[in-house]
Scaffold this active site. Structure first.
Site, short mmCIF file in Angstrom:
data_model
loop_
_atom_site.label_atom_id
_atom_site.label_comp_id
_atom_site.label_asym_id
_atom_site.label_seq_id
_atom_site.Cartn_x
_atom_site.Cartn_y
_atom_site.Cartn_z
N SER A 56 0.84 -1.19 0.00
CA SER A 56 0.00 0.00 0.00
C SER A 56 0.89 1.26 0.00
CB SER A 56 -0.93 -0.06 1.22
OG SER A 56 -1.93 0.90 1.13
N ASP A 90 -8.42 -6.27 -5.07
CA ASP A 90 -8.04 -4.98 -4.48
C ASP A 90 -8.56 -3.86 -5.37
OD1 ASP A 90 -6.78 -2.73 -3.49
OD2 ASP A 90 -4.78 -3.62 -3.42
N HIS A 103 -7.86 -5.15 -0.65
CA HIS A 103 -6.58 -4.51 -0.36
C HIS A 103 -5.89 -5.11 0.87
CE1 HIS A 103 -3.54 -1.47 -0.58
NE2 HIS A 103 -3.82 -1.01 0.61
#
Lengths: 371, 371
Positions: free
Chosen positions: A154, A317, A350
């Site tokens: 991320s 995601d 995610h």
């Protein structure tokens, strides 16, 4: 993961750089402290160091326990330790809390030495490039000339990517996970909800709330919006379905589905540990990150990277859709770089980079063995 | 669409039913007013009436203009009119504002005759079934025994579906668009953000704000969260990209991307026309709608439907993912029903039912010609 594979009890360390730190915005802060942890041993050649970069609300505490009786280990404990993906029998793993955070490194909730009060909104806007430049100072301070790898998921992956382009000679490899060269407009929109929720909470008070009540509702709602983006349609089905938290209350205005209860609980729990201004700053850093910025375009930005790279994404995601890493890797391959992209099938959305340990471990071990 | 095909100037009509209306929750309201509009002519046999059901924030004003100088026509004007999908040269089209709304039909912002004050949160929780039962009273009042079709998108499509199961003898066909038999847990999560944002705005005051300031920030944030769900990743790219609304402000804390500006503008604009309590009620109605509720399971619920049906979905709609209608139609086909599902390729996301006129027009005309 069993305790056997834990790095054990680890102390967070701090280093303060007492000279001016210039931000990308041109603004200056006179001294910056960095919180960091290390796991494993730096070898004599100092060439076995891996920098792990944390995400939005993470900290330097990536593995092991800070106290014997700590209930939960560091945020990537399943990946860092003896025999794990980032094997501390082989590598010296470093994780530093990024610039602008509220977990030890200087940020908006820190005391401004010139006033003796917390910075609040007077703190300069932080960029991913600023974070990386501060990490570089830490790496220099630790006497490491070239890292073996820089990895992160991320926002941590954004840092890995930015490292590759800003300091190409400083790492042999990068491992950006569930990330991209810039977030999508849809992700900016989610962050906007979060920012509005905080800034419209009357207790936020222009960022000056440290001596008063904190903007607990705004920050909780901001976190709730975040939680949506960490999951996926399928993850929501699997985790909650349409189960009602209190069925008697279906016609009661405040009756709640389990998913609502989950969001509320985690939203408010977050306000006990995270600072509202800091949340605004890290969202802003995420929003304005663009690897191309100041470098012409994405092709030119990527052309600077010399490190071997592996990009991991997850099929479900939607915060960092896999097509973004696919695009990056396609460009880098055209540029003749040693790079690869693996799109891992997962329903977790995610959050998968924090949950899909087994498949990531295999891929990461294989990648590191080829660096 | 050109003015030529407009239904012209239309007056919203009102009818008040002065006897107790029993809600699904068991609660009662002593009199209910319904706002509705009609377009085209009811034929002698009274068998050419189409009921069009509106979505979350819509109204009875579906087509034409309420005043000669009105700037924007009704919300589905491109679909309702002479020669259009719902051809007013052939059909008598009715659109009624649903129960619990703030656009003429009785709802939480209406005056409670027993107190002379607005209902606020004292208004009973409204369900889709309640809405449909009130629409049935309107249809009875208009002297129509059997509708030709019931059509609607999103929450309007929920009503069409519920009609089919609750009053199977009252319509020859249903046309649910971009909808499902219940929303997904992810959609409940989005609605939760919206509800929290309103209820945590101090001006909301437990729903009692009508004589004071309205909870403008909470309602605006709620609407912003909604806007995310109406688009799609691709729509965000196409509409906004990562364009900055004010580039000078990139390091300015309040600098904004165009997408943020759009959300802010539309969020606050919404507060000028929509009531905050009403928004809570319609979200709640959406959350708790489940066609199966009280009917065993989805198979049994669908088995009640005798109307010919066509389900339209849009590939990029993540609020009502196409797999939901696909599942419904698969069950109904097994039950031997005359039904079909068409998944229209579109980048517009959920909003597509309000934007993809051409393809919908062709499919709807074809469907209606076969009823």
């Amino acid at each position: 993961m069993t305790d056997k594979a834990s790095v054990g009890v680890v102390k967070t360390q701090y280093v303060t750089f007492r000279d001016d730190f210039f931000f990308e915005s041109g603004r200056v802060v006179s001294s910056v402290t960095v919180a960091y942890e290390t796991y494993g041993q730096l070898n004599g050649a100092k060439d076995n160091a891996i920098l792990v970069c944390h995400a939005l609300t993470g900290s330097a505490h990536a593995a092991g326990f800070n106290r014997e009786d700590e209930q939960k280990p560091g945020w990537w404990d399943a990946m860092i330790g003896p025999g794990k993906a980032f094997d501390t029998d082989k590598y010296f793993v470093i994780c530093s809390n990024f610039l602008g955070s509220c977990f030890g490194t200087t940020g908006p909730s820190s005391i401004d030495p010139s006033t003796g009060k917390r910075y609040g909104l007077k703190f300069p806007v932080v960029t991913i490039r600023d974070m990386v430049r501060l990490q570089k100072r830490l790496i220099d301070y630790l006497g490491i000339e070239k890292l073996f790898c820089i990895a992160g998921g991320s926002m941590g992956g954004m840092q890995a990517l930015e490292w590759g382009a800003t300091f190409p000679d400083s790492t042999r490899s990068i491992l950006p996970i569930a990330t991209s060269a810039h977030i999508t407009p849809m992700s900016i929109a989610f962050n906007a909800i979060a920012k509005f929720a905080i800034m419209k909470d009357p207790r936020w008070n222009g960022g000056d709330y440290y001596d008063e009540e904190i903007p607990v509702d705004g920050l909780a709602i901001a976190r709730m919006a975040g939680h949506i983006t960490y999951l996926s349609d399928q993850a929501f089905h699997n985790k909650f379905g349409r189960r009602y938290a209190n069925f008697e209350g279906i016609y009661d205005f405040k009756g709640m589905f389990e998913v609502e209860n989950y969001l509320r609980y985690n939203g408010y729990k977050f306000t006990e540990v995270f600072d509202a201004n800091t949340y605004l700053y890290v969202l802003k850093a995420m929003d304005i990150f663009d690897l191309s910025y100041g470098r012409g375009n994405l092709d030119e930005a990527l052309s600077a990277i010399t490190a071997k790279s592996l990009f991991l994404t997850f099929t479900s995601d939607f915060l960092f859709p896999p097509y973004q890493a696919e695009e990056i890797v396609a460009i880098m391959k055209k540029q003749g770089k040693e790079t690869d992209w693996i799109n891992i099938t997962s329903d977790y959305g995610h959050d998968a980079f924090l949950l899909e340990f087994e498949v990531q471990t295999g891929l990461i071990k294989d990648f590191l063995s080829r660096v």
